[in-house]
Design a protein around this motif. Sequence first.
Motif, PDB file in Angstrom:
ATOM      1  N   ASN A  63       0.805  -1.223   0.000  1.00 55.06           N
ATOM      2  CA  ASN A  63       0.000   0.000   0.000  1.00 55.06           C
ATOM      3  C   ASN A  63       0.837   1.272   0.000  1.00 55.06           C
ATOM      4  OD1 ASN A  63      -2.374  -1.500   0.025  1.00 55.06           O
ATOM      5  ND2 ASN A  63      -2.471  -1.537   2.254  1.00 55.06           N
ATOM      6  N   ASN A  64       2.149   1.134   0.170  1.00 60.90           N
ATOM      7  CA  ASN A  64       3.027   2.309   0.215  1.00 60.90           C
ATOM      8  C   ASN A  64       4.109   2.273  -0.863  1.00 60.90           C
ATOM      9  OD1 ASN A  64       2.434   4.146   2.654  1.00 60.90           O
ATOM     10  ND2 ASN A  64       2.124   2.066   3.415  1.00 60.90           N
ATOM     11  N   LEU A  65       3.830   1.598  -1.966  1.00 60.14           N
ATOM     12  CA  LEU A  65       4.808   1.523  -3.055  1.00 60.14           C
ATOM     13  C   LEU A  65       5.170   2.908  -3.593  1.00 60.14           C
ATOM     14  CD1 LEU A  65       3.510  -1.600  -5.038  1.00 60.14           C
ATOM     15  CD2 LEU A  65       5.511  -1.457  -3.533  1.00 60.14           C
ATOM     16  N   GLY A  66       4.245   3.845  -3.524  1.00 61.25           N
ATOM     17  CA  GLY A  66       4.494   5.197  -4.023  1.00 61.25           C
ATOM     18  C   GLY A  66       5.110   6.138  -3.003  1.00 61.25           C
ATOM     19  N   ASN A  67       5.304   5.672  -1.790  1.00 61.49           N
ATOM     20  CA  ASN A  67       5.855   6.502  -0.725  1.00 61.49           C
ATOM     21  C   ASN A  67       7.169   5.856  -0.258  1.00 61.49           C
ATOM     22  OD1 ASN A  67       6.504   7.750   1.703  1.00 61.49           O
ATOM     23  ND2 ASN A  67       4.383   7.877   2.404  1.00 61.49           N
ATOM     24  N   THR A  68       8.266   6.249  -0.881  1.00 60.98           N
ATOM     25  CA  THR A  68       9.551   5.590  -0.638  1.00 60.98           C
ATOM     26  C   THR A  68       9.959   5.645   0.833  1.00 60.98           C
ATOM     27  OG1 THR A  68      10.232   6.102  -2.890  1.00 60.98           O
ATOM     28  CG2 THR A  68      11.965   5.466  -1.371  1.00 60.98           C
ATOM     29  N   ALA A  69       9.747   6.757   1.497  1.00 63.68           N
ATOM     30  CA  ALA A  69      10.149   6.881   2.903  1.00 63.68           C
ATOM     31  C   ALA A  69       9.371   5.895   3.777  1.00 63.68           C
ATOM     32  CB  ALA A  69       9.945   8.305   3.390  1.00 63.68           C
ATOM     33  N   LEU A  74       8.970   0.412   6.505  1.00 63.23           N
ATOM     34  CA  LEU A  74       8.290  -0.883   6.583  1.00 63.23           C
ATOM     35  C   LEU A  74       9.221  -2.019   6.154  1.00 63.23           C
ATOM     36  CD1 LEU A  74       4.850   0.254   5.155  1.00 63.23           C
ATOM     37  CD2 LEU A  74       5.287  -0.555   7.494  1.00 63.23           C
ATOM     38  N   ASP A  75      10.071  -1.753   5.186  1.00 63.94           N
ATOM     39  CA  ASP A  75      11.073  -2.734   4.733  1.00 63.94           C
ATOM     40  C   ASP A  75      11.972  -3.127   5.902  1.00 63.94           C
ATOM     41  OD1 ASP A  75      13.512  -3.866   3.699  1.00 63.94           O
ATOM     42  OD2 ASP A  75      13.237  -2.849   1.806  1.00 63.94           O
ATOM     43  N   LEU A 110      16.655   2.203  -2.926  1.00 61.31           N
ATOM     44  CA  LEU A 110      15.236   2.283  -3.259  1.00 61.31           C
ATOM     45  C   LEU A 110      14.895   3.477  -4.146  1.00 61.31           C
ATOM     46  CD1 LEU A 110      13.553   1.205   0.105  1.00 61.31           C
ATOM     47  CD2 LEU A 110      13.679  -0.099  -2.024  1.00 61.31           C
ATOM     48  N   LEU A 111      15.846   4.396  -4.338  1.00 58.49           N
ATOM     49  CA  LEU A 111      15.593   5.554  -5.186  1.00 58.49           C
ATOM     50  C   LEU A 111      15.682   5.219  -6.673  1.00 58.49           C
ATOM     51  CD1 LEU A 111      17.483   8.370  -3.256  1.00 58.49           C
ATOM     52  CD2 LEU A 111      15.024   7.934  -3.345  1.00 58.49           C
ATOM     53  N   VAL A 116      11.524  -0.166  -5.878  1.00 60.96           N
ATOM     54  CA  VAL A 116      10.527  -0.506  -4.867  1.00 60.96           C
ATOM     55  C   VAL A 116       9.658  -1.681  -5.325  1.00 60.96           C
ATOM     56  CG1 VAL A 116       8.530   0.339  -3.558  1.00 60.96           C
ATOM     57  CG2 VAL A 116      10.589   1.755  -3.750  1.00 60.96           C
ATOM     58  N   PRO A 117       9.106  -1.669  -6.543  1.00 61.08           N
ATOM     59  CA  PRO A 117       8.314  -2.841  -6.950  1.00 61.08           C
ATOM     60  C   PRO A 117       9.149  -4.124  -7.021  1.00 61.08           C
ATOM     61  CG  PRO A 117       7.979  -1.012  -8.482  1.00 61.08           C
ATOM     62  CD  PRO A 117       9.034  -0.600  -7.515  1.00 61.08           C
ATOM     63  N   LEU A 118      10.402  -4.029  -7.434  1.00 61.02           N
ATOM     64  CA  LEU A 118      11.267  -5.213  -7.456  1.00 61.02           C
ATOM     65  C   LEU A 118      11.506  -5.727  -6.040  1.00 61.02           C
ATOM     66  CD1 LEU A 118      13.892  -4.141 -10.150  1.00 61.02           C
ATOM     67  CD2 LEU A 118      12.161  -5.942 -10.376  1.00 61.02           C
TER      68      LEU A 118
END
Length: 161
Positions: A63-69, A74-75, A110-111, A116-118
């Motif tokens: 749910n946070n794929l678009g919010n890198t921070a 969460l990662d 992650l930038l 992020v999707p990978l």
Amino acid sequence: MAANGGRFLGKLFEWRLVTTDHDLEHLMTVRLALEGATVADTARNATEEHIAELKTLLERMENNLGNTAKYEALDMEFHIKIAEASSNVLLFEMVSLIRGQLSQGVHQALLLPKAVPLSQKEHRAILNAIAKRQPEEAKRAMEGHLLAALTRYRKEKAQLS
């Protein structure tokens, strides 16, 4: 006396780890060894509650794929939860210790476009192996994820140079 000496050495190691700027590639090598063993233990020892918590974290990451921070936080939480679910207190403590040192490198990796999707796909493979109680598959999935993250970090580092 020996117990106190062991605690002192542990605190000294912890202090050195958190106050020294470590090379991310060296930390990733340590992380490969630690988290490979950790996830294998998790596949063997995790309770159904642990697996449910990991699934919830994975959903929150999705749910946070678009919010890198937020995804990054969460990662890190996902990896700590795996260490906790291993039932190996020493591995949990060691993974927790290096967590702070890794946050900058994880952030940089992650930038990269599609990172992020990978990363999410790799986390899903790790959780699937844990849920199937397959320690060797879980270890391979974790090692694949960490090596891919290291490759992404190296790519980002090369682009900045």
